[in-house]
Design a protein around this motif. Sequence first.
Motif, PDB file in Angstrom:
ATOM      1  N   ARG A 140       0.831  -1.198   0.000  1.00  0.00           N
ATOM      2  CA  ARG A 140       0.000   0.000   0.000  1.00  0.00           C
ATOM      3  C   ARG A 140       0.868   1.252   0.000  1.00  0.00           C
ATOM      4  O   ARG A 140       2.056   1.202   0.349  1.00  0.00           O
ATOM      5  N   SER A 141       0.268   2.380  -0.367  1.00  0.00           N
ATOM      6  CA  SER A 141       0.984   3.648  -0.269  1.00  0.00           C
ATOM      7  C   SER A 141       1.332   3.930   1.184  1.00  0.00           C
ATOM      8  O   SER A 141       0.538   3.647   2.089  1.00  0.00           O
ATOM      9  N   VAL A 142       2.523   4.480   1.403  1.00  0.00           N
ATOM     10  CA  VAL A 142       2.988   4.794   2.754  1.00  0.00           C
ATOM     11  C   VAL A 142       2.627   6.248   3.075  1.00  0.00           C
ATOM     12  O   VAL A 142       3.116   7.161   2.412  1.00  0.00           O
ATOM     13  N   PRO A 143       1.782   6.486   4.075  1.00  0.00           N
ATOM     14  CA  PRO A 143       1.478   7.865   4.470  1.00  0.00           C
ATOM     15  C   PRO A 143       2.697   8.508   5.135  1.00  0.00           C
ATOM     16  O   PRO A 143       3.330   7.903   6.001  1.00  0.00           O
ATOM     17  N   VAL A 144       3.026   9.710   4.715  1.00  0.00           N
ATOM     18  CA  VAL A 144       4.149  10.441   5.281  1.00  0.00           C
ATOM     19  C   VAL A 144       3.645  11.809   5.729  1.00  0.00           C
ATOM     20  O   VAL A 144       3.199  12.611   4.901  1.00  0.00           O
ATOM     21  N   GLU A 145       3.669  12.066   7.037  1.00  0.00           N
ATOM     22  CA  GLU A 145       3.266  13.364   7.559  1.00  0.00           C
ATOM     23  C   GLU A 145       4.439  14.333   7.420  1.00  0.00           C
ATOM     24  O   GLU A 145       5.562  14.021   7.817  1.00  0.00           O
ATOM     25  N   VAL A 146       4.166  15.501   6.829  1.00  0.00           N
ATOM     26  CA  VAL A 146       5.241  16.460   6.542  1.00  0.00           C
ATOM     27  C   VAL A 146       4.848  17.850   7.024  1.00  0.00           C
ATOM     28  O   VAL A 146       3.661  18.206   7.103  1.00  0.00           O
ATOM     29  N   GLU A 160      13.115  10.435  -5.496  1.00  0.00           N
ATOM     30  CA  GLU A 160      14.489   9.940  -5.594  1.00  0.00           C
ATOM     31  C   GLU A 160      14.619   8.546  -4.994  1.00  0.00           C
ATOM     32  O   GLU A 160      15.496   7.768  -5.396  1.00  0.00           O
ATOM     33  N   LEU A 161      13.746   8.219  -4.039  1.00  0.00           N
ATOM     34  CA  LEU A 161      13.754   6.885  -3.424  1.00  0.00           C
ATOM     35  C   LEU A 161      12.918   5.882  -4.218  1.00  0.00           C
ATOM     36  O   LEU A 161      12.798   4.725  -3.809  1.00  0.00           O
ATOM     37  N   GLY A 162      12.350   6.328  -5.332  1.00  0.00           N
ATOM     38  CA  GLY A 162      11.562   5.437  -6.166  1.00  0.00           C
ATOM     39  C   GLY A 162      10.077   5.455  -5.886  1.00  0.00           C
ATOM     40  O   GLY A 162       9.332   4.616  -6.410  1.00  0.00           O
ATOM     41  N   GLY A 163       9.616   6.407  -5.085  1.00  0.00           N
ATOM     42  CA  GLY A 163       8.203   6.497  -4.755  1.00  0.00           C
ATOM     43  C   GLY A 163       7.480   7.545  -5.573  1.00  0.00           C
ATOM     44  O   GLY A 163       8.099   8.414  -6.187  1.00  0.00           O
ATOM     45  N   GLU A 164       6.162   7.445  -5.561  1.00  0.00           N
ATOM     46  CA  GLU A 164       5.328   8.440  -6.231  1.00  0.00           C
ATOM     47  C   GLU A 164       4.409   9.082  -5.187  1.00  0.00           C
ATOM     48  O   GLU A 164       3.441   8.474  -4.743  1.00  0.00           O
ATOM     49  N   VAL A 177      -5.761  17.346   3.366  1.00  0.00           N
ATOM     50  CA  VAL A 177      -5.972  16.870   4.730  1.00  0.00           C
ATOM     51  C   VAL A 177      -4.949  17.536   5.645  1.00  0.00           C
ATOM     52  O   VAL A 177      -3.774  17.661   5.297  1.00  0.00           O
ATOM     53  N   VAL A 178      -5.406  17.994   6.794  1.00  0.00           N
ATOM     54  CA  VAL A 178      -4.531  18.559   7.816  1.00  0.00           C
ATOM     55  C   VAL A 178      -4.618  17.652   9.043  1.00  0.00           C
ATOM     56  O   VAL A 178      -5.701  17.373   9.549  1.00  0.00           O
ATOM     57  N   THR A 179      -3.473  17.170   9.519  1.00  0.00           N
ATOM     58  CA  THR A 179      -3.454  16.253  10.647  1.00  0.00           C
ATOM     59  C   THR A 179      -3.790  16.971  11.950  1.00  0.00           C
ATOM     60  O   THR A 179      -3.836  18.203  12.008  1.00  0.00           O
ATOM     61  N   ASP A 180      -3.980  16.189  13.022  1.00  0.00           N
ATOM     62  CA  ASP A 180      -4.203  16.771  14.345  1.00  0.00           C
ATOM     63  C   ASP A 180      -3.017  17.621  14.782  1.00  0.00           C
ATOM     64  O   ASP A 180      -3.150  18.469  15.669  1.00  0.00           O
ATOM     65  N   ASN A 181      -1.860  17.395  14.167  1.00  0.00           N
ATOM     66  CA  ASN A 181      -0.656  18.152  14.500  1.00  0.00           C
ATOM     67  C   ASN A 181      -0.470  19.393  13.628  1.00  0.00           C
ATOM     68  O   ASN A 181       0.534  20.092  13.762  1.00  0.00           O
ATOM     69  N   GLY A 182      -1.414  19.625  12.709  1.00  0.00           N
ATOM     70  CA  GLY A 182      -1.329  20.789  11.845  1.00  0.00           C
ATOM     71  C   GLY A 182      -0.448  20.605  10.623  1.00  0.00           C
ATOM     72  O   GLY A 182      -0.028  21.585   9.998  1.00  0.00           O
ATOM     73  N   ASN A 183      -0.173  19.353  10.261  1.00  0.00           N
ATOM     74  CA  ASN A 183       0.702  19.064   9.130  1.00  0.00           C
ATOM     75  C   ASN A 183      -0.066  18.460   7.960  1.00  0.00           C
ATOM     76  O   ASN A 183      -1.276  18.219   8.048  1.00  0.00           O
ATOM     77  N   LEU A 184       0.648  18.210   6.854  1.00  0.00           N
ATOM     78  CA  LEU A 184       0.060  17.628   5.651  1.00  0.00           C
ATOM     79  C   LEU A 184       0.498  16.172   5.524  1.00  0.00           C
ATOM     80  O   LEU A 184       1.413  15.719   6.199  1.00  0.00           O
ATOM     81  N   VAL A 185      -0.183  15.432   4.626  1.00  0.00           N
ATOM     82  CA  VAL A 185       0.125  14.019   4.423  1.00  0.00           C
ATOM     83  C   VAL A 185       0.381  13.763   2.941  1.00  0.00           C
ATOM     84  O   VAL A 185      -0.434  14.110   2.090  1.00  0.00           O
ATOM     85  N   LEU A 186       1.527  13.149   2.669  1.00  0.00           N
ATOM     86  CA  LEU A 186       1.830  12.633   1.337  1.00  0.00           C
ATOM     87  C   LEU A 186       1.620  11.123   1.353  1.00  0.00           C
ATOM     88  O   LEU A 186       2.181  10.425   2.199  1.00  0.00           O
ATOM     89  N   ASP A 187       0.794  10.611   0.443  1.00  0.00           N
ATOM     90  CA  ASP A 187       0.647   9.167   0.286  1.00  0.00           C
ATOM     91  C   ASP A 187       1.637   8.731  -0.786  1.00  0.00           C
ATOM     92  O   ASP A 187       1.524   9.138  -1.955  1.00  0.00           O
ATOM     93  N   CYS A 188       2.608   7.911  -0.395  1.00  0.00           N
ATOM     94  CA  CYS A 188       3.760   7.617  -1.245  1.00  0.00           C
ATOM     95  C   CYS A 188       3.724   6.164  -1.707  1.00  0.00           C
ATOM     96  O   CYS A 188       3.905   5.240  -0.901  1.00  0.00           O
TER      97      CYS A 188
END
Length: 235
Positions: A140-146, A160-164, A177-188
């Motif tokens: 599955r796509s890996v969620p990355v909070e940024v 660069e790591l081969g993800g989209e 989407v804005v997380t409870d921490n006020g950040n964004l999410v990249l689905d990779c």
Amino acid sequence: MKTAGGSDAAKRQAGERAAEAVEDGFVVGLGTGSTTAYAIEAIGRAVDDGLDVRGIPTSFQSRQLALEVGIPLTDLDAVDGVDLAIDGADQVVDDADTATDGALIKGGGAAHAREKLVDAAADRFVVVADPSKLTDRLDRSVPVEVLPDAHTVVADRVRELGGEPTLRDAERKDGPVVTDNGNLVLDCAFGPIGDPDDLATRLSRIPGVVEHGLFVGLADATYVGTDDGVEVRTY
């Protein structure tokens, strides 16, 4: 309760079985998601019957449910430790013949940063899942909070790591989407992940990444609910 993916009966079996592991005096990490919700409700019923526990919620959602069912709440900085964490997963490796057995992808609810913090702090971390979440390899796509200002830079590094990477859009509001921490999410999307531990390390090294949804080496057991009972995998 209506749930997405897997049967309600299987999810209830897993959640309620995990709740049975909660003992008097425990500090319990309360995960996020439809299967974990059954565990929280079961713990609430036990509290009504006299069980003395304190819960640490991993999201606004789990906090609200815990309050509704009467579980006293606390914070990580107010306790000496977490005895047990109960949490769900979007995907779980189920292959005892590989080193990745028990590796998880989490973050479908965008709560994985707080979830990983609480789950890693626990003496024991139990995953609750239905059979639809089991796989022989994470894909599955890996969620990355940024951090919001870093999302384009992080996206470039993910490529660069081969993800989209795809910025997760909100469903009932304009924008991301804005997380409870006020950040964004990249689905990779990386396709099949042969070495989750290596990818986890590489993602963690990217400046601007708050946390990613690869949970490797954290789970102690997975309770797999079926319509007829629960199968337990230990790691």
